[in-house]
Design a protein around this motif. Sequence first.
Motif, short mmCIF file in Angstrom:
data_model
loop_
_atom_site.label_atom_id
_atom_site.label_comp_id
_atom_site.label_asym_id
_atom_site.label_seq_id
_atom_site.Cartn_x
_atom_site.Cartn_y
_atom_site.Cartn_z
N VAL A 103 37.46 43.26 49.53
CA VAL A 103 36.51 42.56 50.41
C VAL A 103 37.28 42.08 51.64
CG1 VAL A 103 34.97 40.56 50.55
CG2 VAL A 103 35.13 41.85 48.41
N ARG A 104 36.69 42.24 52.81
CA ARG A 104 37.36 41.79 54.04
C ARG A 104 37.65 40.30 53.95
NH1 ARG A 104 33.35 42.35 57.78
NH2 ARG A 104 34.64 41.11 59.17
N ARG A 105 38.79 39.90 54.53
CA ARG A 105 39.25 38.52 54.36
C ARG A 105 38.21 37.50 54.81
NH1 ARG A 105 43.81 35.83 53.11
NH2 ARG A 105 44.00 33.81 54.14
N ALA A 106 37.56 37.79 55.93
CA ALA A 106 36.56 36.84 56.44
C ALA A 106 35.39 36.72 55.45
CB ALA A 106 36.06 37.29 57.81
N ASP A 107 35.02 37.85 54.86
CA ASP A 107 33.91 37.82 53.90
C ASP A 107 34.32 37.12 52.62
OD1 ASP A 107 32.35 39.17 55.71
OD2 ASP A 107 32.77 41.14 54.86
N ALA A 108 35.56 37.39 52.16
CA ALA A 108 36.06 36.74 50.95
C ALA A 108 36.09 35.23 51.16
CB ALA A 108 37.46 37.27 50.63
N ARG A 109 36.50 34.84 52.34
CA ARG A 109 36.57 33.40 52.66
C ARG A 109 35.18 32.77 52.66
NH1 ARG A 109 39.69 29.57 55.35
NH2 ARG A 109 38.36 28.31 56.69
N ALA A 110 34.24 33.47 53.24
CA ALA A 110 32.86 32.95 53.29
C ALA A 110 32.30 32.81 51.87
CB ALA A 110 31.98 33.86 54.13
N ARG A 111 32.51 33.84 51.05
CA ARG A 111 32.03 33.78 49.66
C ARG A 111 32.69 32.64 48.91
NH1 ARG A 111 32.30 39.55 46.57
NH2 ARG A 111 31.45 40.83 48.22
N ALA A 112 34.00 32.49 49.09
CA ALA A 112 34.75 31.46 48.36
C ALA A 112 34.30 30.07 48.79
CB ALA A 112 36.25 31.65 48.57
N LEU A 113 34.09 29.89 50.10
CA LEU A 113 33.65 28.58 50.59
C LEU A 113 32.27 28.24 50.04
CD1 LEU A 113 34.91 28.66 54.28
CD2 LEU A 113 35.62 27.05 52.50
N ASP A 114 31.41 29.24 49.99
CA ASP A 114 30.06 29.02 49.45
C ASP A 114 30.14 28.60 47.99
OD1 ASP A 114 27.18 29.23 49.30
OD2 ASP A 114 27.52 31.05 48.16
N LEU A 115 30.96 29.30 47.21
CA LEU A 115 31.08 28.97 45.78
C LEU A 115 31.71 27.60 45.59
CD1 LEU A 115 32.04 32.44 44.36
CD2 LEU A 115 30.15 31.02 43.55
N LEU A 116 32.73 27.28 46.38
CA LEU A 116 33.35 25.96 46.25
C LEU A 116 32.34 24.86 46.58
CD1 LEU A 116 36.92 26.69 47.63
CD2 LEU A 116 36.35 25.90 45.32
N ALA A 117 31.47 25.12 47.55
CA ALA A 117 30.41 24.14 47.85
C ALA A 117 29.49 23.99 46.66
CB ALA A 117 29.64 24.59 49.09
N ARG A 118 29.12 25.12 46.04
CA ARG A 118 28.18 25.04 44.92
C ARG A 118 28.78 24.35 43.70
NH1 ARG A 118 25.56 30.56 43.92
NH2 ARG A 118 27.05 31.51 45.35
N VAL A 119 30.12 24.42 43.55
CA VAL A 119 30.72 23.69 42.43
C VAL A 119 31.16 22.28 42.86
CG1 VAL A 119 31.45 25.80 41.26
CG2 VAL A 119 33.08 24.61 42.73
N GLY A 120 30.77 21.88 44.08
CA GLY A 120 31.00 20.51 44.52
C GLY A 120 32.42 20.22 44.95
N LEU A 121 33.12 21.26 45.44
CA LEU A 121 34.53 21.07 45.77
C LEU A 121 34.85 21.41 47.23
CD1 LEU A 121 36.46 22.40 42.64
CD2 LEU A 121 36.09 20.03 43.33
N SER A 122 33.88 21.35 48.11
CA SER A 122 34.16 21.68 49.52
C SER A 122 35.31 20.84 50.07
CB SER A 122 32.92 21.44 50.38
OG SER A 122 31.92 22.34 50.01
N ALA A 123 35.31 19.57 49.70
CA ALA A 123 36.32 18.66 50.26
C ALA A 123 37.72 18.93 49.70
CB ALA A 123 35.93 17.21 49.97
#
Length: 210
Positions: A103-123
């Motif tokens: 997966v392209r790095r930018a896309d991997a980053r977007a997916r990972a940030l989305d998942l971290l938000a959903r598990v309540g760990l954005s911060a």
Amino acid sequence: MQVPALAHVDATFAAGEATAIMGPSGSGKSTLLHVAALLDPPSSGSVWLDATCLSAADGSGLGDDARSNFRLRRLGFVHQTYPMVVSLTPLENVMLPAEYAGVRRADARARALDLLARVGLSARADRDVRTLSGGERQRVAIARALVNRPAVVFADEPTAALDSVTGEQVLDVLFAEARASGAALLVATHDPNVAARADHLLRLSGGRIA
Ligand SMILES: Nc1ncnc2c1ncn2[C@@H]1O[C@H](COP(=O)(O)OP(=O)(O)OP(=O)(O)O)[C@@H](O)[C@H]1O
Ligand SMILES: [Mg+2]
């Protein structure tokens, strides 16, 4: 002498549904998850996804490379001890399987940030992994297991190391995300709260369905 850890276990797991695998210590829960997740080969029998034989004692399953590739792209595994790469941030840990999968790095980053938000760990995305609590690490591990949008998510006693409140939060995330992504979820557990949330219960005793 060889003693089979599992015998005559025949089970089907449907997309979008959760199954709790329960049974006494040594009853074969982890073995079942490891065989189904292609981490261990079966000494008899086979593992299928839809019409594809993934792993079989007679050698008719996927070859080594195809099996590794399949695991990376289609299966997510949440280990009891949630191993992390400590030199990487939580965000980078979650991105890793996606990057391995091409997966392209930018896309991997977007997916990972989305998942971290959903598990309540954005911060916590850019923190040092070593400063995270057990529950936070377990949530990172869940995000990592989901990042390649797997068809099946496996979790081996995901709440065993957590206090009950944190355990409930982790289960909320695991069950909600697996269901939202349409993945089959298989959870080995001693925790009756897990069984209460699952659609199905598979009880093992002495390596057999009880
Ligand atoms: N690598 C191994 N070599 C030999 N025997 C093993 C191995 N792994 C597991 N076993 C045996 O297989 C049986 C099933 O073990 P398994 O780890 O699947 O149980 P479990 O239900 O996950 O137990 P627990 O609740 O303690 O995690 C046990 O008798 C165990 O001792
Ligand atoms: Mg086990």
